[in-house]
Design a protein around this motif. Structure first.
Motif, short mmCIF file in Angstrom:
data_model
loop_
_atom_site.label_atom_id
_atom_site.label_comp_id
_atom_site.label_asym_id
_atom_site.label_seq_id
_atom_site.Cartn_x
_atom_site.Cartn_y
_atom_site.Cartn_z
N LYS A 195 27.66 -7.89 -7.27
CA LYS A 195 28.34 -9.15 -7.57
C LYS A 195 29.64 -8.90 -8.32
N SER A 196 29.58 -8.04 -9.30
CA SER A 196 30.77 -7.74 -10.11
C SER A 196 31.88 -7.12 -9.27
N SER A 197 31.50 -6.35 -8.26
CA SER A 197 32.51 -5.68 -7.43
C SER A 197 33.26 -6.66 -6.54
N GLY A 198 32.63 -7.79 -6.22
CA GLY A 198 33.24 -8.75 -5.31
C GLY A 198 33.24 -8.30 -3.86
N ALA A 199 32.37 -7.36 -3.50
CA ALA A 199 32.35 -6.82 -2.13
C ALA A 199 32.09 -7.93 -1.10
N ASP A 200 32.86 -7.89 -0.03
CA ASP A 200 32.67 -8.85 1.06
C ASP A 200 31.49 -8.49 1.96
N TRP A 201 31.10 -7.21 1.95
CA TRP A 201 30.12 -6.73 2.93
C TRP A 201 28.97 -6.03 2.23
N PHE A 202 27.83 -5.99 2.89
CA PHE A 202 26.66 -5.33 2.32
C PHE A 202 25.96 -4.53 3.41
N THR A 203 25.50 -3.32 3.06
CA THR A 203 24.73 -2.51 4.00
C THR A 203 23.68 -1.72 3.24
N ASN A 204 22.59 -1.40 3.92
CA ASN A 204 21.55 -0.56 3.33
C ASN A 204 20.62 -0.03 4.42
N VAL A 205 19.68 0.83 4.00
CA VAL A 205 18.73 1.43 4.95
C VAL A 205 17.37 1.58 4.27
N PRO A 206 16.73 0.47 3.89
CA PRO A 206 15.50 0.52 3.12
C PRO A 206 14.25 0.45 3.99
N LEU A 207 13.09 0.63 3.37
CA LEU A 207 11.84 0.28 4.01
C LEU A 207 11.74 -1.24 4.11
N PRO A 208 11.09 -1.76 5.15
CA PRO A 208 11.05 -3.22 5.33
C PRO A 208 10.56 -4.00 4.11
N PRO A 209 9.46 -3.61 3.44
CA PRO A 209 9.04 -4.41 2.28
C PRO A 209 10.07 -4.38 1.15
N ASP A 210 10.76 -3.26 1.00
CA ASP A 210 11.78 -3.16 -0.06
C ASP A 210 12.94 -4.10 0.21
N PHE A 211 13.33 -4.21 1.48
CA PHE A 211 14.44 -5.11 1.77
C PHE A 211 14.05 -6.56 1.50
N ALA A 212 12.85 -6.94 1.85
CA ALA A 212 12.41 -8.31 1.61
C ALA A 212 12.51 -8.66 0.13
N THR A 213 12.10 -7.73 -0.72
CA THR A 213 12.20 -7.94 -2.17
C THR A 213 13.65 -7.97 -2.62
#
Length: 462
Positions: free
Chosen positions: A271-289
């Motif tokens: 949030k502080s960075s103000g990034a327009d985009w987001f990406t990740n590569v988590p396990l499915p339950p981790d992403f839901a959280t």
């Protein structure tokens, strides 16, 4: 046909001028009886992970081949294995698997033994040892994420058993075997794979950021959350140089442990960075959280582009409306022009058959069908299908111009490493649907123009 199950016990495009060498330098990345004959029961052991189903052909030669498939059918990664039993049912009805493989003037009945990893890394490795040392498989298949495939590949290479893998980024697979993606000289003796690489995901996401950015503004800053696991380590190595070459910078969080439950500090950083985009590569339950906490805490990127999660309907449905307009990749979609090398069925026809069987929306891992196409091609090109060295050598020579997962050519000089075939992805986005509550729309085909665009790319948040 009879069925018997032994239940498991608990337990292309240029990357902005960045060379492959440059991608890694900074990071220092250095049973189903489906021919004739009697049912083979799963061996009893402390693992007890194999299942079998059988049918009998009109005549039996008395010769047989056993193929083992290690894959996650239950647990956190079950979405990856959701179509696998259906795939086996389709394979059993093809002429070669139903009537037997013709090799050297003889016909070999074929047994497929299915092993459920329960989404456990340790169990995957133990099942590989069981399949090789107790069940005496002639050839192994493994699919769905490093958490499954790497443990199996290590055992197969060590114990000298031919293996075909799918659904794992090639860098994770190659590093696990001791190879260096920066200098891909290692040729695994027994193991091959087909899938995409971490670089293909970066090259899949960038065009989508560019398109949304052209409409809604683009500060070229990407918030990235990569875990401390095989996929996360590969993405940390690969993404930054590719993104830099495309004019993007990364706001990269510290590596986090799989199973983390509180992502507040990471979200505050983004949030502080103000990034327009987001990406990740988590396990499915981790992403839901993670994503639920991001929404609660007000981190709302213009486009969220995620890997390894939301690939399949079951994972998307579990999150409901929270997944609206999140984009991800898909290495297989129904509109692709590929065909079964056994039956000639097209991808649209296979997708329709999957839905007609009561399985709902097509799942990208219908492409696991090609594991059996490769197995057939290799086993029928040898003199002795029980000679594991000969079979392993044959796998490295497999060429199938048209297969369900796409063209397969393990001899190609264009491969990023020995034993690898690349099946590039399209960009898909989960949108509010008409036939289904949520539907995966193909919104970008930059890397795979053979796929038909089926929806407009929408911002996750404006």
């Amino acid at each position: 046909m009879t069925d018997q199950t032994d239940q498991p016990s608990p337990g292309k495009p240029d990357s902005g001028g960045v060379s492959r060498r440059g991608l890694f330098r900074a990071a220092g990345v250095g049973a189903a009886v489906v021919g004739g004959g009697s049912l083979l029961e799963a061996c009893s052991s402390s693992i007890k992970g194999a299942s079998g189903a059988g049918s009998t052909a009109s005549a039996s030669s008395g010769k047989s081949i056993t193929i083992g498939w290690i894959h996650p059918l239950t647990g956190d990664l079950a979405g990856f294995g959701a179509p696998d039993n259906w795939v086996i049912s389709q394979i059993k009805e093809t002429s070669p698997y139903k009537n037997g493989f013709k090799i050297g003037g003889s016909t070999y009945d074929v047994t497929i033994k299915s092993y459920d990893t329960q989404s456990s890394v340790t169990r995957a490795g133990d099942l590989a040892k069981q399949a090789i040392q107790q069940d005496n498989v002639d050839l192994l298949l493994a699919s769905s994420t490093p958490e499954t495939v790497n443990a199996v590949a290590s055992q197969a290479e060590t114990l000298g058993t031919p293996l075909v893998c799918a659904n794992i980024p090639w860098e994770s697979w190659y590093i696990n075997l001791g190879g260096n993606p920066q200098k891909p000289t290692l040729k695994p003796k027994y193991v091959t794979m087909y899938f995409l690489g971490a670089e293909h995901l970066a090259l899949c996401f960038i065009p989508m950021w560019n398109r949304i950015g052209a409409q809604y503004g683009n500060n070229h800053l990407v918030a990235a959350a990569f875990p401390n696991d095989s996929d996360g380590n590969a993405f940390r190595a690969v993404f930054p140089p590719i993104l830099k070459g495309a004019g993007y910078k990364m706001e990269l969080s510290s590596p986090y442990a799989d199973g983390t439950t509180n992502y507040s500090s990471m979200i505050a950083q983004f949030k502080s960075s103000g990034a327009d985009w987001f990406t990740n590569v988590p396990l499915p339950p981790d992403f839901a959280t993670m994503w639920k906490q991001a929404l609660q805490q007000g981190f709302k990127p213009k486009l969220a582009t995620v890997a390894k999660v939301l690939l399949f309907p079951t994972d998307a449905y579990a999150m409901g409306s929270e997944v609206y307009n999140i984009a991800t990749d898909s290495w297989w979609v129904p509109s692709l022009p590929w065909h079964s090398s056994f039956t000639g069925q097209s991808c649209p026809e296979l997708a329709a058959a999957y839905t007609a069987a009561g399985n709902g929306q097509p799942n990208a891992n219908i492409s696991n069908y090609t594991l059996f196409e490769i197995a057939y091609k290799a086993l029928t090109s040898v003199n002795d299908p029980h000679n594991k060295t000969e079979v392993a050598e044959a796998i490295h020579q497999v060429v199938i111009p048209d297969a369900v997962a796409g063209p397969m050519d393990f001899t190609s000089s264009k491969a990023p490493a020995p034993g690898v075939v690349i099946t590039p992805p399209v960009g898909i986005q989960w949108q509010k649907g008409t036939t289904y509550a949520l539907e995966a729309k193909v919104v970008d085909n930059t890397l795979l123009p053979q796929a038909k665009i089926t929806g407009d790319l929408l911002p996750t948040f404006k």
